[in-house]
Design an enzyme around this catalytic site. Structure first.
Site, mmCIF file in Angstrom:
data_model
loop_
_atom_site.group_PDB
_atom_site.id
_atom_site.type_symbol
_atom_site.label_atom_id
_atom_site.label_comp_id
_atom_site.label_asym_id
_atom_site.label_seq_id
_atom_site.Cartn_x
_atom_site.Cartn_y
_atom_site.Cartn_z
ATOM 1 N NE ARG A 49 -3.014 0.456 3.232
ATOM 2 C CZ ARG A 49 -2.359 0.690 4.382
ATOM 3 N NH1 ARG A 49 -1.644 1.776 4.543
ATOM 4 N NH2 ARG A 49 -2.422 -0.188 5.367
ATOM 5 C CE1 TYR A 102 -14.858 11.689 -17.008
ATOM 6 C CE2 TYR A 102 -14.548 11.736 -14.638
ATOM 7 C CZ TYR A 102 -14.815 11.036 -15.790
ATOM 8 O OH TYR A 102 -15.038 9.688 -15.722
ATOM 9 C CG ASP A 174 -8.359 16.129 -15.732
ATOM 10 O OD1 ASP A 174 -7.641 15.487 -16.520
ATOM 11 O OD2 ASP A 174 -9.436 15.692 -15.284
ATOM 12 C CE LYS A 199 -11.066 7.951 -19.060
ATOM 13 N NZ LYS A 199 -11.402 9.238 -18.446
HETATM 14 C C1 LIG Z 1 -11.861 9.649 -17.148
HETATM 15 C C2 LIG Z 1 -11.516 10.991 -16.642
HETATM 16 C C3 LIG Z 1 -11.313 11.231 -15.269
HETATM 17 C C4 LIG Z 1 -11.520 10.156 -14.224
HETATM 18 O O1 LIG Z 1 -10.630 9.119 -14.350
HETATM 19 P P1 LIG Z 1 -10.983 7.557 -13.987
HETATM 20 O O2 LIG Z 1 -9.704 6.876 -14.342
HETATM 21 O O3 LIG Z 1 -12.152 7.153 -14.824
HETATM 22 O O4 LIG Z 1 -11.298 7.507 -12.533
HETATM 23 C C5 LIG Z 1 -10.948 12.508 -14.886
HETATM 24 N N1 LIG Z 1 -10.798 13.507 -15.783
HETATM 25 C C6 LIG Z 1 -10.997 13.321 -17.106
HETATM 26 C C7 LIG Z 1 -10.841 14.465 -18.041
HETATM 27 C C8 LIG Z 1 -11.365 12.062 -17.580
HETATM 28 O O5 LIG Z 1 -11.577 11.895 -18.880
#
Ligand SMILES: *Cc1c(COP(=O)(O)O)cnc(C)c1O
Length: 382
Positions: A49, A102, A174, A199
């Site tokens: 962890r 998001y 982000d 992604k």
């Molecule tokens: C998918 C996404 C998230 C969240 O990420 P997860 O891996 O699904 O928890 C946050 N910000 C953006 C822009 C995203 O596309």
């Protein structure tokens, strides 16, 4: 300094010292033997962890790719967002979020952090004056996405950083839509970069993960302490899959960008499409800023269909190669209707999106096949 792809393939990924394995091993060990009480072995591993060698390799690689001193990998992008908000926000504090944030980020702030007395304001961060007007003495965080989801808005990271810092707030970017190959927010003044590595970083739609990157030593320590306290860590196999994906990030992003540019041109000229939202188009209001802060314009694109919601849903149902699915950033092309899918939960809020909007994650297939698929689908409504 080494180039991007060299770092993607080598940073944190020296051949294994005991066996010579060229590829970082998956260490599925929850605990690590100690040489006497308190005597940790090389690497300082104790319990997975807190830290795990496969995760460490991924973290060193991601730090190099974003040009940050520290990266911390998480079990998901939302796990990363949660820990960052716990570190940066206290009851009574205020956070500015994008007006088309998001959906999961909006839900985390609106449904969870407000329970602990955090206040928020959705702002169009494409407008620096709007940010200035929204700042309060209690504003601790400006949370930015660029390009935004699903409207592909562009925010000027350097300008937002200086306004946020003047106001005593930190700027979080982000960077999921751009990926570290196309944009490096820390170099533009951001304090922390967040990725959903699910992604583009992972890139193959086969693993969920997240990451935070910063050059602030104290902040990195607080992030690690909080993550270890709440436990939102990725497993070693997930860290390994993400590391495997990231090696090809540069070539994938070049191809995503090539294909999305061609798709944007097709859509812009099509009678069934009233507007294309893609920062690579010179007509996009954020084009100049995107060209200044991004290497290229990426693989995400949205468009408005003539004929409203029904026509948009029909297009989504008619494609064959573009698979109807949420998520984005994988090698395969995806199509979705944000109003009914990813953004259904923000209907009726400040984040509501047009109901004739269609979002594409343009993959790296042969572009002529993608164009043909879209032509056929649009033909069903025009
Ligand atoms: C998918 C996404 C998230 C969240 O990420 P997860 O891996 O699904 O928890 C946050 N910000 C953006 C822009 C995203 O596309």
């Amino acid at each position: 300094m080494r180039g991007f792809s060299t770092n993607a393939i080598h940073a944190g990924q020296e051949p294994d010292p005991t066996t010579g394995a060229v590829i970082t091993p998956i260490y599925p060990s929850s605990t690590f033997a100690q040489d006497g009480v308190g005597g940790l072995r090389a690497g300082g591993y104790e319990y997975s962890r807190s830290a795990n060698p496969t995760r460490t390799a991924l973290q060193e690689c991601l730090a190099a790719l974003e040009g940050g001193r520290h990266a911390v990998a998480f079990g998901s992008g939302m796990g990363a967002s949660d820990v960052l908000m716990r570190v940066l926000l206290r009851p009574g504090d205020h956070v500015v979020i994008p007006h088309d944030a998001y959906g999961g980020t909006f839900r985390l702030v609106d449904k969870i952090f407000t329970q602990w007395g955090v206040e928020y304001t959705p702002v169009d961060l494409g407008d620096v004056d709007a940010l200035r007007a929204a700042l309060r003495p209690t504003t601790k965080v400006v949370w930015c996405e660029t390009p935004t989801n699903p409207l592909l808005g562009i925010a000027d990271i350097a300008a937002l950083a200086s306004v946020a810092h003047e106001g005593g707030a930190r700027l979080v970017v982000d960077n999921t839509f751009a990926s570290p190959y196309l944009q490096n927010p820390l170099a533009l003044g951001a304090d922390v970069v967040l990725h959903s590595t699910t992604k583009y970083v992972g890139g193959h739609s086969d693993v969920v993960g997240g990451a935070l990157v910063t050059s602030d030593d104290e902040l990195a320590e607080q992030i690690l302490f909080t993550q270890n306290s709440v436990g939102s860590v990725p497993g070693p196999f997930d860290a390994w899959l993400t590391l495997r994906g990231v090696k090809t990030l540069a070539v994938r992003m070049e191809r995503h960008s090539d294909n999305a540019e061609r798709v944007s041109e097709l859509l812009a000229a099509h009678p069934a499409v009233s507007q294309v939202l893609y920062p690579g188009l010179p007509t996009h209001p954020g084009h100049e800023i995107a060209a200044k802060q991004m290497r290229r314009f990426g693989g995400m694109l949205s468009f408005l269909v003539v004929g409203g919601r029904d026509a948009a849903l029909k297009v989504c149902a008619a494609t064959e190669l573009f698979t109807l699915a949420e998520s984005l950033g994988g090698v395969e092309s995806l199509i979705e209707h944000p109003g009914a899918m990813t953004h259904a939960s923000v209907a009726g809020s400040a984040l509501e999106v047009p109901d004739n909007l269609v979002r594409l994650s343009v993959g790296i297939e042969d572009v002529e096949d993608l164009l043909e698929d879209l032509r056929t689908a649009l033909g069903t409504v025009s």
